[in-house]
Design an enzyme around this catalytic site. Structure first.
Site, PDB file in Angstrom:
ATOM      1  N   HIS A   1      -2.523  -1.033  -3.340  1.00 18.94           N
ATOM      2  CA  HIS A   1      -3.857  -0.238  -2.921  1.00 18.94           C
ATOM      3  C   HIS A   1      -3.434   1.038  -3.750  1.00 18.94           C
ATOM      4  O   HIS A   1      -2.482   1.917  -3.749  1.00 18.94           O
ATOM      5  CB  HIS A   1      -3.735   0.313  -1.450  1.00 18.94           C
ATOM      6  CG  HIS A   1      -3.966  -0.860  -0.627  1.00 18.94           C
ATOM      7  ND1 HIS A   1      -4.289  -0.854   0.654  1.00 18.94           N
ATOM      8  CD2 HIS A   1      -4.247  -2.328  -0.905  1.00 18.94           C
ATOM      9  CE1 HIS A   1      -4.446  -2.058   1.191  1.00 18.94           C
ATOM     10  NE2 HIS A   1      -4.268  -3.054   0.040  1.00 18.94           N
ATOM     11  N   ASP A  54      -4.152  -4.762   5.793  1.00 21.02           N
ATOM     12  CA  ASP A  54      -4.385  -5.650   4.616  1.00 21.02           C
ATOM     13  C   ASP A  54      -3.264  -6.672   4.449  1.00 21.02           C
ATOM     14  O   ASP A  54      -2.170  -6.362   4.782  1.00 21.02           O
ATOM     15  CB  ASP A  54      -4.602  -4.841   3.338  1.00 21.02           C
ATOM     16  CG  ASP A  54      -5.012  -5.865   2.068  1.00 21.02           C
ATOM     17  OD1 ASP A  54      -5.843  -6.949   2.619  1.00 21.02           O
ATOM     18  OD2 ASP A  54      -4.786  -5.302   1.180  1.00 21.02           O
ATOM     19  N   SER A  78       1.011  -1.434   0.000  1.00 21.19           N
ATOM     20  CA  SER A  78      -0.096   0.031   0.151  1.00 21.19           C
ATOM     21  C   SER A  78       0.765   1.030   0.005  1.00 21.19           C
ATOM     22  O   SER A  78       1.631   1.682  -0.996  1.00 21.19           O
ATOM     23  CB  SER A  78      -0.658   0.120   1.277  1.00 21.19           C
ATOM     24  OG  SER A  78      -1.812   0.898   1.153  1.00 21.19           O
TER      25      SER A  78
END
Length: 184
Positions: A33, A123, A6
């Protein structure tokens, strides 16, 4: 192999993939992400194509998830691997954890190598445990190296991690794993 990143992920993913030899036959999926693309152009796939010797493509719904090289998950998209080994696209849930969704589905199909890199929130944490339960291997970027340490710290906190490595060592570890371990 599934790589999840991310915040700060593009340089981290580039560093990991840039160190891999061009002859690795293990399919590599990248979940970063990021916002949905405004057109058919995928900037991450283009960036990675200049930073690795492996073939780079964007996941296409219904396409084979077993292709050698690197498959980039489109931005702001939930992608899993269905029981036929094909990419299945879905809507992002409220918690927006596309890395977990892909890791869990990959681990259900075959032993998987999971790589959790820099990022905020958590995540990849659920996916780490699914990968380890499925006989795979979990490597996490050392949080002290990460631009954003939340995702690595969350993965480590699960207790489902095989190795915590500095970013500079992850590519070498993957090269060894893909030569000696059939996990993909």
């Amino acid at each position: 192999m599934v790589i999840v990143a991310s915040a700060g992920g593009i340089p981290a993913v580039s560093a990991v993939l840039g160190g891999l030899a061009g002859d690795i036959t293990v399919p590599i999926s990248v979940v970063q992400h990021r916002a949905a693309p405004q057109d058919d152009h995928d900037a991450l796939a283009e960036i990675l194509s200049h930073r690795t010797r492996l073939a780079v493509r964007v996941a296409v719904e219904g396409g084979s998830a077993a292709q050698p090289g690197i498959t980039v998950v489109p931005g702001h998209t939930m992608v899993t691997i269905d029981p036929r080994g094909r990419w299945a696209f879905g809507r992002l849930p409220w918690n927006n954890r596309p890395g977990d969704a892909l890791l869990v589905s990959s681990a259900a199909e075959s032993p998987t190598i999971a790589v959790i890199l820099t990022g905020m929130l958590n995540d990849g944490s659920e996916g780490c445990c699914a990968v380890q339960s499925g006989g795979g291997v979990v490597i996490v970027e050392d949080p002290r190296d990460a631009s954003a340490a939340d995702m690595p710290n969350s993965a480590i906190a699960t207790g489902c991690v095989d190795a915590v490595l500095p970013l500079r060592d992850i590519g070498a570890a993957l090269a060894v794993l893909t030569q000696t371990d059939p996990a993909a």
